[in-house]
Design a protein around this motif. Structure first.
Motif, short mmCIF file in Angstrom:
data_model
loop_
_atom_site.label_atom_id
_atom_site.label_comp_id
_atom_site.label_asym_id
_atom_site.label_seq_id
_atom_site.Cartn_x
_atom_site.Cartn_y
_atom_site.Cartn_z
N MET A 1 -21.60 38.35 -8.49
CA MET A 1 -22.46 37.32 -7.94
C MET A 1 -23.28 36.71 -9.07
SD MET A 1 -24.72 37.10 -4.54
CE MET A 1 -25.85 38.42 -4.51
N GLU A 2 -23.36 35.41 -9.09
CA GLU A 2 -24.06 34.70 -10.16
C GLU A 2 -25.56 34.63 -9.86
OE1 GLU A 2 -23.85 30.30 -12.07
OE2 GLU A 2 -21.96 31.24 -11.49
N ALA A 3 -26.38 34.92 -10.87
CA ALA A 3 -27.83 34.88 -10.70
C ALA A 3 -28.30 33.42 -10.68
CB ALA A 3 -28.52 35.63 -11.82
N VAL A 4 -29.25 33.13 -9.83
CA VAL A 4 -29.82 31.79 -9.74
C VAL A 4 -31.00 31.72 -10.69
CG1 VAL A 4 -30.97 30.13 -8.23
CG2 VAL A 4 -29.10 31.51 -7.35
N GLN A 5 -31.00 30.73 -11.56
CA GLN A 5 -32.08 30.58 -12.52
C GLN A 5 -33.14 29.65 -11.93
OE1 GLN A 5 -30.78 29.23 -16.32
NE2 GLN A 5 -32.48 30.18 -17.36
N LEU A 6 -34.37 30.13 -11.90
CA LEU A 6 -35.46 29.35 -11.34
C LEU A 6 -35.88 28.23 -12.28
CD1 LEU A 6 -37.69 32.22 -9.91
CD2 LEU A 6 -36.09 30.77 -8.67
N LYS A 7 -36.27 27.13 -11.69
CA LYS A 7 -36.76 26.00 -12.48
C LYS A 7 -38.23 26.26 -12.76
CE LYS A 7 -33.66 22.84 -10.14
NZ LYS A 7 -33.56 21.71 -9.24
N SER A 8 -38.56 26.45 -14.03
CA SER A 8 -39.94 26.77 -14.36
C SER A 8 -40.55 25.80 -15.37
CB SER A 8 -40.04 28.19 -14.91
OG SER A 8 -39.29 28.30 -16.10
N GLU A 9 -39.75 24.95 -15.96
CA GLU A 9 -40.26 24.01 -16.94
C GLU A 9 -40.57 22.68 -16.28
OE1 GLU A 9 -40.84 24.79 -20.19
OE2 GLU A 9 -40.26 26.83 -19.62
N ARG A 10 -41.55 22.00 -16.86
CA ARG A 10 -41.97 20.72 -16.32
C ARG A 10 -41.87 19.65 -17.40
NH1 ARG A 10 -44.29 19.30 -11.81
NH2 ARG A 10 -45.64 17.50 -11.73
N LEU A 11 -41.49 18.44 -17.01
CA LEU A 11 -41.38 17.33 -17.93
C LEU A 11 -42.02 16.12 -17.26
CD1 LEU A 11 -40.12 16.08 -20.54
CD2 LEU A 11 -38.11 15.59 -19.16
N GLU A 12 -42.92 15.49 -17.98
CA GLU A 12 -43.58 14.30 -17.44
C GLU A 12 -43.32 13.13 -18.37
OE1 GLU A 12 -47.65 14.74 -16.22
OE2 GLU A 12 -47.37 16.88 -15.88
N ALA A 13 -43.29 11.93 -17.80
CA ALA A 13 -43.05 10.74 -18.60
C ALA A 13 -43.79 9.56 -18.00
CB ALA A 13 -41.56 10.45 -18.67
N ARG A 14 -44.26 8.69 -18.85
CA ARG A 14 -44.84 7.41 -18.42
C ARG A 14 -43.76 6.36 -18.58
NH1 ARG A 14 -49.38 8.38 -15.81
NH2 ARG A 14 -50.80 9.73 -16.95
N LEU A 15 -43.60 5.51 -17.59
CA LEU A 15 -42.61 4.47 -17.70
C LEU A 15 -43.08 3.20 -17.01
CD1 LEU A 15 -39.81 5.09 -15.14
CD2 LEU A 15 -41.55 6.80 -15.52
N ARG A 16 -42.41 2.12 -17.33
CA ARG A 16 -42.76 0.83 -16.75
C ARG A 16 -42.33 0.80 -15.28
NH1 ARG A 16 -39.71 -3.04 -20.82
NH2 ARG A 16 -38.11 -1.93 -19.70
N PRO A 17 -43.06 0.07 -14.45
CA PRO A 17 -42.69 0.00 -13.03
C PRO A 17 -41.25 -0.46 -12.81
CG PRO A 17 -44.86 -0.96 -13.38
CD PRO A 17 -44.29 -0.66 -14.73
N GLU A 18 -40.80 -1.42 -13.61
CA GLU A 18 -39.42 -1.90 -13.42
C GLU A 18 -38.38 -0.84 -13.77
OE1 GLU A 18 -40.97 -3.90 -17.28
OE2 GLU A 18 -41.78 -3.40 -15.31
N ASP A 19 -38.70 0.04 -14.74
CA ASP A 19 -37.78 1.12 -15.07
C ASP A 19 -37.73 2.14 -13.93
OD1 ASP A 19 -37.15 0.01 -17.52
OD2 ASP A 19 -38.66 1.17 -18.62
N LYS A 20 -38.88 2.44 -13.36
CA LYS A 20 -38.91 3.37 -12.23
C LYS A 20 -38.15 2.79 -11.05
CE LYS A 20 -41.67 6.21 -9.21
NZ LYS A 20 -43.00 6.58 -8.73
N ALA A 21 -38.33 1.52 -10.78
CA ALA A 21 -37.62 0.88 -9.67
C ALA A 21 -36.10 0.92 -9.91
CB ALA A 21 -38.10 -0.56 -9.50
N LEU A 22 -35.69 0.67 -11.13
CA LEU A 22 -34.27 0.73 -11.48
C LEU A 22 -33.70 2.12 -11.21
CD1 LEU A 22 -31.83 -0.72 -12.97
CD2 LEU A 22 -32.73 0.38 -15.03
N MET A 23 -34.42 3.14 -11.69
CA MET A 23 -33.97 4.51 -11.50
C MET A 23 -33.99 4.91 -10.04
SD MET A 23 -35.70 6.46 -14.70
CE MET A 23 -36.02 5.51 -16.16
N GLN A 24 -35.01 4.47 -9.33
CA GLN A 24 -35.10 4.78 -7.89
C GLN A 24 -33.92 4.19 -7.14
OE1 GLN A 24 -37.66 6.73 -6.28
NE2 GLN A 24 -36.03 6.67 -4.75
N ARG A 25 -33.58 2.96 -7.46
CA ARG A 25 -32.44 2.30 -6.79
C ARG A 25 -31.14 3.03 -7.11
NH1 ARG A 25 -29.88 0.14 -3.00
NH2 ARG A 25 -28.65 -1.71 -3.39
#
Length: 94
Positions: free
Chosen positions: A1-25
């Protein structure tokens, strides 16, 4: 059985509203949450970047032949290379 690795790292970024909208779409079109889309896309880009920088592609047959010849029939070490090897052995004790 494969062990599940927990997500423990965090990454934050500042971006332009149009970039966020593009990624959201794009995330919506792919049926994923924004964070899942961004993480997946960033991981794919990272893997591809590492692959390109860690591999050697010799497309020209002349380059392939020269590379193979250098591996199979390397030139004899020069006087300077032998001196450098001696200095290295002296400094490292090897």
């Amino acid at each position: 059985m494969e062990a599940v690795q927990l997500k423990s790292e965090r990454l934050e970024a500042r971006l332009r509203p149009e970039d966020k909208a593009l990624m959201q779409r794009a995330a919506e079109l792919s049926g994923r949450k924004l964070s899942e889309f961004v993480i997946s896309s960033a991981r794919e880009a990272a893997v591809e970047t590492l692959r390109r920088h860690e591999s050697l592609v010799l497309g020209d047959p002349r380059d392939q032949a020269a590379f193979a010849a250098a591996l199979l029939q390397p030139p004899a070490p020069s006087r300077r290379l032998k001196a450098a090897a001696r200095r290295y052995r002296t400094l490292t004790g090897n």
